[in-house]
Motif scaffolding. Sequence first.
Motif, PDB file in Angstrom:
ATOM      1  N   LYS A 172       0.792  -1.159   0.005  1.00  0.00           N
ATOM      2  CA  LYS A 172      -0.132   0.087   0.034  1.00  0.00           C
ATOM      3  C   LYS A 172       0.845   1.247  -0.036  1.00  0.00           C
ATOM      4  O   LYS A 172       0.310   2.504  -0.293  1.00  0.00           O
ATOM      5  CB  LYS A 172      -1.081  -0.001   1.188  1.00  0.00           C
TER       6      LYS A 172
ATOM      7  N   ARG B 209       5.983   6.099  -0.537  1.00  0.00           N
ATOM      8  CA  ARG B 209       4.732   6.935  -0.292  1.00  0.00           C
ATOM      9  C   ARG B 209       5.202   8.239   0.116  1.00  0.00           C
ATOM     10  O   ARG B 209       4.721   9.468   0.036  1.00  0.00           O
ATOM     11  CB  ARG B 209       3.598   6.457   0.862  1.00  0.00           C
TER      12      ARG B 209
ATOM     13  N   ASP C 146      -7.238   8.654  -6.287  1.00  0.00           N
ATOM     14  CA  ASP C 146      -8.532   8.089  -5.610  1.00  0.00           C
ATOM     15  C   ASP C 146      -8.371   6.495  -5.403  1.00  0.00           C
ATOM     16  O   ASP C 146      -8.929   6.053  -4.258  1.00  0.00           O
ATOM     17  CB  ASP C 146      -9.441   8.271  -6.519  1.00  0.00           C
ATOM     18  N   ARG C 147      -7.711   5.952  -6.227  1.00  0.00           N
ATOM     19  CA  ARG C 147      -7.705   4.262  -6.020  1.00  0.00           C
ATOM     20  C   ARG C 147      -6.889   3.876  -5.053  1.00  0.00           C
ATOM     21  O   ARG C 147      -6.947   2.856  -4.216  1.00  0.00           O
ATOM     22  CB  ARG C 147      -7.516   3.789  -7.399  1.00  0.00           C
TER      23      ARG C 147
ATOM     24  N   GLY D  13      -6.107   5.646  -2.247  1.00  0.00           N
ATOM     25  CA  GLY D  13      -6.222   6.246  -1.236  1.00  0.00           C
ATOM     26  C   GLY D  13      -5.208   7.387  -0.702  1.00  0.00           C
ATOM     27  O   GLY D  13      -4.924   7.683   0.438  1.00  0.00           O
ATOM     28  N   PHE D  14      -4.677   8.250  -1.733  1.00  0.00           N
ATOM     29  CA  PHE D  14      -3.927   9.113  -1.572  1.00  0.00           C
ATOM     30  C   PHE D  14      -4.392  10.515  -1.707  1.00  0.00           C
ATOM     31  O   PHE D  14      -5.003  10.900  -2.694  1.00  0.00           O
ATOM     32  CB  PHE D  14      -2.611   9.005  -2.601  1.00  0.00           C
ATOM     33  N   ARG D  15      -4.127  11.299  -0.453  1.00  0.00           N
ATOM     34  CA  ARG D  15      -4.640  12.893  -0.526  1.00  0.00           C
ATOM     35  C   ARG D  15      -3.642  13.767  -0.987  1.00  0.00           C
ATOM     36  O   ARG D  15      -2.736  13.983  -0.452  1.00  0.00           O
ATOM     37  CB  ARG D  15      -5.210  13.087   0.653  1.00  0.00           C
TER      38      ARG D  15
END
Length: 209
Positions: free
Chosen positions: A65, A82, A170-171, A173-175
Amino acid sequence: MTADVRKQFDRVFLQLQELGVLLLSDANLPSVSGIVTGEKLRGSWWAHKQAQTIFAVSGLLEDHKDVLITKLISDKVTFVHRELWGRIYSIGTAREYWQLQNLSPAAKLLLKAVDTEGSLEANKPGRKIGAKPADAARELELRLLVHAEQKHSESGAHTKVLETWDTWADRAGFRAKALSAPASRRFLEQRFAQMNNGYGSLPWTNAPK
């Protein structure tokens, strides 16, 4: 998962956390194949006796993730932690001169289609973007204009799925944070300079003039 694969993955992921980026394979830059084998591999890593371990570890990275896959360094598969996603997103969505200059007509058509649909298979039958959709997809991927991912199509063949960076965010889950593209490029250049010893390149240094 074997104990050896887990041990190797932990070593690789620790290095990814420390550096922010790792290549899948490279003879001179930090890479998954180099960490697993302890060697500077030239050519295909598939011929190495530890190829299956490299494959297993890279698969775990792909599914993690906190890992993004791009062609960030030297047009090669690059795993990005990330921590650096905001930099990549800011550069990818900037549509700067180096990204758009001298794009082929097919790549322009494909980019417009991705922008419209959000996500699509580059080589889906019936898509009118030219005779070589894979080449157009590669252009967009290497200039970070889209996020690209290899998948199996309904027929079982490999296909490349292209997404806008917003669709990917969006997929995943990253802002996304509001970062400057030039500042992000400079940041990555400095990070890369600390690890490259004069080898490799980044997309904007390779872009056609």
